[in-house]
Design a protein around this motif. Structure first.
Motif, PDB file in Angstrom:
ATOM      1  N   VAL A 233       0.835  -1.329   0.036  1.00 46.55           N
ATOM      2  CA  VAL A 233      -0.042   0.122   0.028  1.00 46.55           C
ATOM      3  C   VAL A 233       0.850   1.319   0.042  1.00 46.55           C
ATOM      4  O   VAL A 233       0.453   2.427  -0.686  1.00 46.55           O
ATOM      5  N   TYR A 234       2.095   1.229   0.586  1.00 40.98           N
ATOM      6  CA  TYR A 234       2.990   2.330   0.641  1.00 40.98           C
ATOM      7  C   TYR A 234       3.501   2.697  -0.780  1.00 40.98           C
ATOM      8  O   TYR A 234       4.164   3.710  -0.910  1.00 40.98           O
ATOM      9  N   GLY A 235       3.216   1.897  -1.700  1.00 38.52           N
ATOM     10  CA  GLY A 235       3.693   2.043  -3.001  1.00 38.52           C
ATOM     11  C   GLY A 235       2.760   3.055  -3.974  1.00 38.52           C
ATOM     12  O   GLY A 235       2.681   3.263  -4.799  1.00 38.52           O
ATOM     13  N   PHE A 236       1.518   3.189  -3.157  1.00 37.25           N
ATOM     14  CA  PHE A 236       0.322   4.010  -3.503  1.00 37.25           C
ATOM     15  C   PHE A 236       0.438   5.310  -2.756  1.00 37.25           C
ATOM     16  O   PHE A 236      -0.610   5.274  -2.020  1.00 37.25           O
ATOM     17  N   ARG A 237       0.942   6.425  -3.092  1.00 37.90           N
ATOM     18  CA  ARG A 237       1.149   7.449  -2.035  1.00 37.90           C
ATOM     19  C   ARG A 237      -0.047   8.188  -1.992  1.00 37.90           C
ATOM     20  O   ARG A 237      -0.373   8.778  -0.792  1.00 37.90           O
ATOM     21  N   PHE A 242      -5.549   8.147   3.959  1.00 36.73           N
ATOM     22  CA  PHE A 242      -6.657   7.424   4.348  1.00 36.73           C
ATOM     23  C   PHE A 242      -6.167   6.030   5.168  1.00 36.73           C
ATOM     24  O   PHE A 242      -7.298   5.610   5.635  1.00 36.73           O
ATOM     25  N   LEU A 243      -5.060   5.711   5.406  1.00 30.24           N
ATOM     26  CA  LEU A 243      -4.474   4.576   6.277  1.00 30.24           C
ATOM     27  C   LEU A 243      -4.712   5.095   7.606  1.00 30.24           C
ATOM     28  O   LEU A 243      -4.664   5.994   8.120  1.00 30.24           O
ATOM     29  N   GLY A 244      -5.196   3.996   8.284  1.00 31.09           N
ATOM     30  CA  GLY A 244      -5.633   4.328   9.970  1.00 31.09           C
ATOM     31  C   GLY A 244      -7.070   4.648  10.010  1.00 31.09           C
ATOM     32  O   GLY A 244      -7.374   4.824  11.201  1.00 31.09           O
ATOM     33  N   LYS A 245      -7.868   5.002   8.884  1.00 32.51           N
ATOM     34  CA  LYS A 245      -9.079   5.359   9.218  1.00 32.51           C
ATOM     35  C   LYS A 245     -10.065   4.398   8.710  1.00 32.51           C
ATOM     36  O   LYS A 245     -11.397   4.695   8.495  1.00 32.51           O
ATOM     37  N   CYS A 246      -9.755   3.348   8.315  1.00 33.59           N
ATOM     38  CA  CYS A 246     -10.649   2.125   7.927  1.00 33.59           C
ATOM     39  C   CYS A 246     -11.530   1.380   9.078  1.00 33.59           C
ATOM     40  O   CYS A 246     -10.869   1.628  10.239  1.00 33.59           O
ATOM     41  N   GLN A 247     -12.372   0.877   8.834  1.00 36.12           N
ATOM     42  CA  GLN A 247     -13.205   0.301   9.941  1.00 36.12           C
ATOM     43  C   GLN A 247     -12.594  -0.543  10.626  1.00 36.12           C
ATOM     44  O   GLN A 247     -12.949  -1.082  12.002  1.00 36.12           O
ATOM     45  N   SER A 277      -4.991  -1.142 -10.092  1.00 35.12           N
ATOM     46  CA  SER A 277      -3.893  -1.895 -10.159  1.00 35.12           C
ATOM     47  C   SER A 277      -3.407  -2.386  -8.869  1.00 35.12           C
ATOM     48  O   SER A 277      -2.823  -3.567  -8.674  1.00 35.12           O
ATOM     49  N   TYR A 278      -3.715  -1.534  -7.699  1.00 37.10           N
ATOM     50  CA  TYR A 278      -3.447  -2.024  -6.496  1.00 37.10           C
ATOM     51  C   TYR A 278      -3.949  -3.630  -6.189  1.00 37.10           C
ATOM     52  O   TYR A 278      -3.416  -4.576  -5.691  1.00 37.10           O
ATOM     53  N   ARG A 279      -5.321  -3.765  -6.393  1.00 37.04           N
ATOM     54  CA  ARG A 279      -5.853  -4.992  -6.257  1.00 37.04           C
ATOM     55  C   ARG A 279      -5.201  -6.258  -6.970  1.00 37.04           C
ATOM     56  O   ARG A 279      -5.095  -7.116  -6.410  1.00 37.04           O
ATOM     57  N   GLU A 280      -4.883  -5.909  -7.945  1.00 36.00           N
ATOM     58  CA  GLU A 280      -4.518  -6.854  -8.867  1.00 36.00           C
ATOM     59  C   GLU A 280      -2.871  -7.262  -8.284  1.00 36.00           C
ATOM     60  O   GLU A 280      -2.447  -8.526  -8.208  1.00 36.00           O
ATOM     61  N   MET A 281      -2.103  -6.305  -7.687  1.00 41.85           N
ATOM     62  CA  MET A 281      -0.842  -6.432  -7.413  1.00 41.85           C
ATOM     63  C   MET A 281      -1.111  -7.080  -5.844  1.00 41.85           C
ATOM     64  O   MET A 281      -0.176  -8.124  -5.610  1.00 41.85           O
ATOM     65  N   TYR A 282      -2.135  -6.732  -5.310  1.00 47.01           N
ATOM     66  CA  TYR A 282      -2.114  -7.629  -3.886  1.00 47.01           C
ATOM     67  C   TYR A 282      -2.609  -8.848  -3.896  1.00 47.01           C
ATOM     68  O   TYR A 282      -2.080  -9.823  -3.544  1.00 47.01           O
ATOM     69  N   GLN A 283      -3.208  -9.503  -5.192  1.00 45.40           N
ATOM     70  CA  GLN A 283      -3.507 -10.637  -5.558  1.00 45.40           C
ATOM     71  C   GLN A 283      -2.301 -11.515  -5.780  1.00 45.40           C
ATOM     72  O   GLN A 283      -2.179 -12.788  -5.495  1.00 45.40           O
ATOM     73  N   GLU A 284      -1.322 -10.706  -6.374  1.00 45.44           N
ATOM     74  CA  GLU A 284      -0.187 -11.374  -6.871  1.00 45.44           C
ATOM     75  C   GLU A 284       0.609 -11.839  -5.671  1.00 45.44           C
ATOM     76  O   GLU A 284       1.567 -12.886  -5.590  1.00 45.44           O
ATOM     77  N   VAL A 285       0.552 -11.050  -4.448  1.00 41.81           N
ATOM     78  CA  VAL A 285       1.792 -11.073  -3.400  1.00 41.81           C
ATOM     79  C   VAL A 285       0.716 -11.713  -1.989  1.00 41.81           C
ATOM     80  O   VAL A 285       1.640 -12.097  -1.000  1.00 41.81           O
ATOM     81  N   LYS A 286      -0.531 -11.713  -2.082  1.00 43.34           N
ATOM     82  CA  LYS A 286      -1.056 -12.038  -0.625  1.00 43.34           C
ATOM     83  C   LYS A 286      -1.028 -13.601  -0.272  1.00 43.34           C
ATOM     84  O   LYS A 286      -0.925 -13.582   1.031  1.00 43.34           O
ATOM     85  N   ASP A 287      -0.696 -14.428  -0.960  1.00 38.71           N
ATOM     86  CA  ASP A 287      -0.118 -15.784  -0.485  1.00 38.71           C
ATOM     87  C   ASP A 287       1.132 -16.064  -0.431  1.00 38.71           C
ATOM     88  O   ASP A 287       1.602 -17.237   0.009  1.00 38.71           O
ATOM     89  N   ILE A 288       2.180 -15.186  -0.402  1.00 39.49           N
ATOM     90  CA  ILE A 288       3.472 -15.368  -0.475  1.00 39.49           C
ATOM     91  C   ILE A 288       3.826 -15.317   1.123  1.00 39.49           C
ATOM     92  O   ILE A 288       3.180 -14.451   1.912  1.00 39.49           O
TER      93      ILE A 288
END
Length: 297
Positions: A233-237, A242-247, A277-288
């Motif tokens: 997420v830190y690759g998306f400035r 908005f980080l830390g403000k999620c439910q 793009s973030y979602r697609e990248m997240y799917q690539e790395v989430k199971d590593i």
């Protein structure tokens, strides 16, 4: 005599180091091999110069970043070149390149070429609104070349982008005095991949340097340390406010109810293409797994 210098290139165990006394060809001390440390182009080093004009690399000063492929250290800026047509821009590749740079503390600069054939307004707005420096370049009119030149001043930089986006034309416009060098660059880039592991830095302008190869146009997430889902997420400035403000504190910012990042997308504060793009990248790395991350460090 002890002195500080900058490694411009390294080939076959010999390193060309730029110092106040001129360029000195150095060998690295044996302990670097024992410690599995390889000096890289871009490294600031402490050397001992001998009377015969050669030297030894004694210490590598702390790096602010380094890349494995191409092997280069201490990049300040990465110029991400994308053409507006022929080939059409690939927003996912652009975003992956940006994320790789951001997580390495390298400042991305977006360069949009062939704007005399196709306007860049829509794409440019996505990245300007996200807080990135953008340059609009036309080889036909020369528009934007001077701005790119100014952004290279005093920095160690590299260029990246798919084959055909106009990197070679831009490099030749920027560095006419390096015609042969940029011709070699163009040849490598035209094949869409870098064919040698050596990198050379060329002095340009006022205390600036440009790497001889972009070498970034194909991406392996792990190779560029984009394998940590918590850090991605830190690759998306533009997400950061908005980080830390999620439910939910464990929010992945991909689909959760009460996600502040997704709400910002709904409100038009973040581009839909960026979250995709973030979602697609997240799917690539989430199971590593952690052990796989450590293996690639």
């Amino acid at each position: 005599m002890k002195m500080i210098g900058l490694i411009l290139k390294g080939i076959g165990g010999f390193y060309s180091v730029e110092t106040e006394e001129g360029r000195i060809t150095c060998k690295a001390r044996g302990r670097f091999r024992k410690e599995r440390i390889t000096p890289l182009a871009g490294d600031q080093v402490e050397i001992t110069a001998a009377e015969d004009g050669t030297g030894t690399i004694d210490e590598i000063l702390p790096r602010k970043n380094h890349l494995v492929r191409p092997p280069v250290a201490n990049l300040d800026r990465l110029f991400v070149v994308s053409s507006m047509c022929d080939p059409s821009p690939d927003k996912f590749l652009i975003d992956k390149t940006i994320a790789a740079a951001e997580t390495k503390q390298i400042e991305p600069v977006l360069v949009f070429t062939k704007t005399d054939l196709q306007v860049s307004d829509g794409l440019e707005n996505i990245y300007r609104n996200a807080g990135f420096l953008c340059c609009v370049v036309s080889s036909a009119t020369g528009e934007g070349v001077e701005k790119v030149s100014q952004l290279l001043e005093g920095k160690i930089s590299a260029f990246t982008g798919n084959s055909g986006v106009g990197k070679s034309t831009l490099l030749n416009a920027l560095f006419p005095e390096l015609t042969l060098k940029t011709g070699e660059i163009s040849h490598k880039l035209g094949r869409g991949r870098h064919t040698t592991r050596e990198v050379e830095l060329y002095p340009i302008g006022n205390a600036g340097y440009v790497a001889d190869t972009p070498g970034f146009s194909t991406f392996d997430m792990e190779r560029y340390d984009l394998f940590d889902k918590e850090q991605l997420v830190y690759g998306f400035r533009e997400f950061l406010p908005f980080l830390g403000k999620c439910q939910f504190t464990s929010c992945s910012h991909t689909c959760e109810k009460g996600c502040a990042v997704l709400q910002a997308v709904t409100e038009g504060k973040i581009s839909p293409s960026r979250i995709e793009s973030y979602r697609e990248m997240y799917q690539e790395v989430k199971d590593i797994k952690q052990w796989q991350r450590n293996k690639n460090v």
